[in-house]
Design an enzyme around this catalytic site. Structure first.
Site, PDB file in Angstrom:
ATOM      1  N   HIS A 252       0.784  -1.080   0.008  1.00  0.00           N
ATOM      2  CA  HIS A 252      -0.066   0.228   0.018  1.00  0.00           C
ATOM      3  C   HIS A 252       0.830   1.159  -0.099  1.00  0.00           C
ATOM      4  O   HIS A 252       0.406   2.354   0.136  1.00  0.00           O
ATOM      5  CB  HIS A 252      -0.733  -0.114   1.248  1.00  0.00           C
ATOM      6  CG  HIS A 252      -0.079   0.119   2.604  1.00  0.00           C
ATOM      7  ND1 HIS A 252       0.561  -0.890   2.895  1.00  0.00           N
ATOM      8  CD2 HIS A 252       0.022   0.988   3.434  1.00  0.00           C
ATOM      9  CE1 HIS A 252       1.053  -0.533   3.978  1.00  0.00           C
ATOM     10  NE2 HIS A 252       0.782   0.746   4.355  1.00  0.00           N
ATOM     11  N   CYS A 253       1.926   1.035  -0.027  1.00  0.00           N
ATOM     12  CA  CYS A 253       3.065   2.170   0.280  1.00  0.00           C
ATOM     13  C   CYS A 253       3.810   2.524  -0.993  1.00  0.00           C
ATOM     14  O   CYS A 253       3.866   3.643  -1.771  1.00  0.00           O
ATOM     15  CB  CYS A 253       3.785   2.339   1.519  1.00  0.00           C
ATOM     16  SG  CYS A 253       2.820   2.598   2.869  1.00  0.00           S
ATOM     17  N   ILE A 254       4.873   1.675  -1.247  1.00  0.00           N
ATOM     18  CA  ILE A 254       5.839   2.183  -2.182  1.00  0.00           C
ATOM     19  C   ILE A 254       5.434   2.253  -3.633  1.00  0.00           C
ATOM     20  O   ILE A 254       6.013   3.039  -4.307  1.00  0.00           O
ATOM     21  CB  ILE A 254       7.086   0.711  -2.277  1.00  0.00           C
ATOM     22  CG1 ILE A 254       7.340   0.478  -0.671  1.00  0.00           C
ATOM     23  CG2 ILE A 254       8.379   1.264  -2.941  1.00  0.00           C
ATOM     24  CD1 ILE A 254       7.972   1.568   0.102  1.00  0.00           C
ATOM     25  N   ASP A 257       3.137   5.746  -3.020  1.00  0.00           N
ATOM     26  CA  ASP A 257       3.197   7.285  -2.418  1.00  0.00           C
ATOM     27  C   ASP A 257       4.075   8.086  -3.194  1.00  0.00           C
ATOM     28  O   ASP A 257       3.925   9.413  -3.050  1.00  0.00           O
ATOM     29  CB  ASP A 257       3.980   6.890  -0.941  1.00  0.00           C
ATOM     30  CG  ASP A 257       3.139   6.001   0.003  1.00  0.00           C
ATOM     31  OD1 ASP A 257       2.264   6.022  -0.093  1.00  0.00           O
ATOM     32  OD2 ASP A 257       3.761   5.695   1.043  1.00  0.00           O
TER      33      ASP A 257
END
Length: 415
Positions: A252-254, A257
């Site tokens: 869900h991040c890399i 974002d």
């Protein structure tokens, strides 16, 4: 608000520290599981949920419950849409729904990853009212989540917590709040600084992963072993951090974002080409893997069409059950579109997994007999509980995207 990979561990840490906690989530299935003392995250044992429930943790989908608490922490997803623009609908909806129930003296903290300015430009206007003003009556903070699911070395308590506030009073309260549940507080001068800090952490990883993924494709053409290069470079005691290549980015991040910053940068007339390029490289890796699978099958005298292929691991990284943005799913769907017959093996991802053709992917258990059924096995996620020696000895051919098999084997091709 939000009982996912961020909210659930955070709840546990507050409970451990003596707080009473109410969890709010829209997902009725999650609520039912928690009410039955069951965990839906494989890295969190159900026993831990039971202990939290016994200590007073309750869960609901009723947003009006925010009127009963002193602190509201928002841990909802912040994905990107198909145009790679930020989707703040979960944050906006949560704030809008809870705003009628806010009361004097409450602390509201956003933990969701987002672009600089979100807390003050998006969240603050929603919660400000005629009677409750941020910095006077209610106190708005931003503290980016730093969870790493599956990492046993660092717990919520051990990871330094970056905190910020809209005003000095907001910051003081954020320091007091989080200082009671984590060992180290890192306070910064503004919410924009804290928001940018989180983006830098993840952009750093995305860019370096993109770099090593690109080097993998170059060294492959040169006949150089990228893993040997990485291990040799990692012996340097300064100025080098080890990153390893893979089949693409997930979670869900890399993968998400960096595009929050590149989108925001356009407001200031900047094109963040470095970030965009890293994203392009990382998004191209599933196609690279497909090419390697096709090459391997050709060498075996087979076509990718009508081949039987087993995908080992569909989670985005080892030892977790999270499939968000997983490159494995894209690889599966590309193989199916090319006419392959595909099954998966992932002991962590036990819920039904649908391919783009609408069919449920069959999740099999690895065994000597099972492995022998496939023309090719593609190792996409290197879960620790896979028996890699059993796989190597019994698979007809393996495409290894994680560098598990560093020795040269006749039936292994690294990708």
């Amino acid at each position: 608000i939000g009982m996912g990979y961020v909210g659930l561990p955070l709840m546990m840490r507050f409970i451990e520290s003596g707080f009473e906690v109410i969890g709010i989530d829209k997902d009725i299935k999650k609520i039912e599981k928690l009410e039955n003392n069951e965990s839906y995250i494989n890295t969190i044992p159900s026993e831990n949920i039971k202990v939290c429930r016994e200590k007073g943790f309750s869960v609901t989908n009723d947003v009006s419950k925010v009127n009963e608490v002193d602190v509201i922490i928002i841990c909802v997803p912040t994905p990107i849409d198909k145009y790679r623009d930020p989707d703040l609908s979960f944050v906006i909806n949560s704030a809008t729904e809870m705003s009628p129930y806010l009361k004097d003296g409450q602390i509201i903290c956003l933990e969701s990853t987002t672009y600089p300015g979100t807390t003050e430009e998006i969240l603050m206007p929603i919660i400000n009212s005629k009677t409750l003003k941020v910095g006077r009556d209610i106190f708005l903070c931003y503290s980016p989540e730093r969870e790493d699911p599956g990492n046993k070395e660092f717990t919520t308590n051990d990871i330094p917590k970056v905190v910020s506030g809209v005003t000095d009073d907001c910051l003081d309260l954020a320091i007091s709040l989080y200082g009671s549940v984590v060992r180290e507080i890192v306070s910064v001068s503004s919410t924009q600084t804290a928001e940018m800090t989180k983006l830098l952490e993840n952009i750093y990883r995305a860019v370096n992963i993109g770099l090593v993924n690109e080097l993998k494709t170059i060294t492959d053409k040169m006949g150089i072993d990228i893993y040997e290069v990485i291990e040799a470079a990692a012996t340097k005691p300064f100025g080098f951090n080890k990153f390893t290549p893979g089949p693409g980015l997930g979670g869900h991040c890399i993968p998400v974002d960096p595009f929050y910053l590149s989108w925001k940068a356009k407001e200031y007339g900047f094109n963040s080409g470095f970030i965009e390029l890293a994203g392009e490289i990382n998004r191209s890796m599933p196609d690279w893997v497909i090419g390697k699978i096709s090459d391997a099958l050709n060498d075996l005298g087979l076509s990718i069409k009508n081949s039987n292929i087993l995908i080992l691991g569909v989670a985005y990284k080892k030892d977790v059950d999270d499939m968000r943005e997983s490159p494995a799913i894209e690889i599966v769907n590309k193989l199916i579109s090319k006419g392959s017959s595909v099954k998966i093996a992932d002991p962590y991802c036990t819920d039904d997994i649908y391919a783009t053709n609408g069919k449920i992917l069959q999740n099999v258990q690895i065994s000597k007999d099972e492995l022998s059924k496939y023309d090719l096995v593609a190792l996409i996620t290197d879960h620790s509980n896979f028996d890699f020696e059993l796989i190597r000895k019994n698979a007809n051919f393996i495409v290894d995207t994680r560098g598990v098999y560093l020795e040269n084997y006749n039936n292994v091709l690294r990708a």
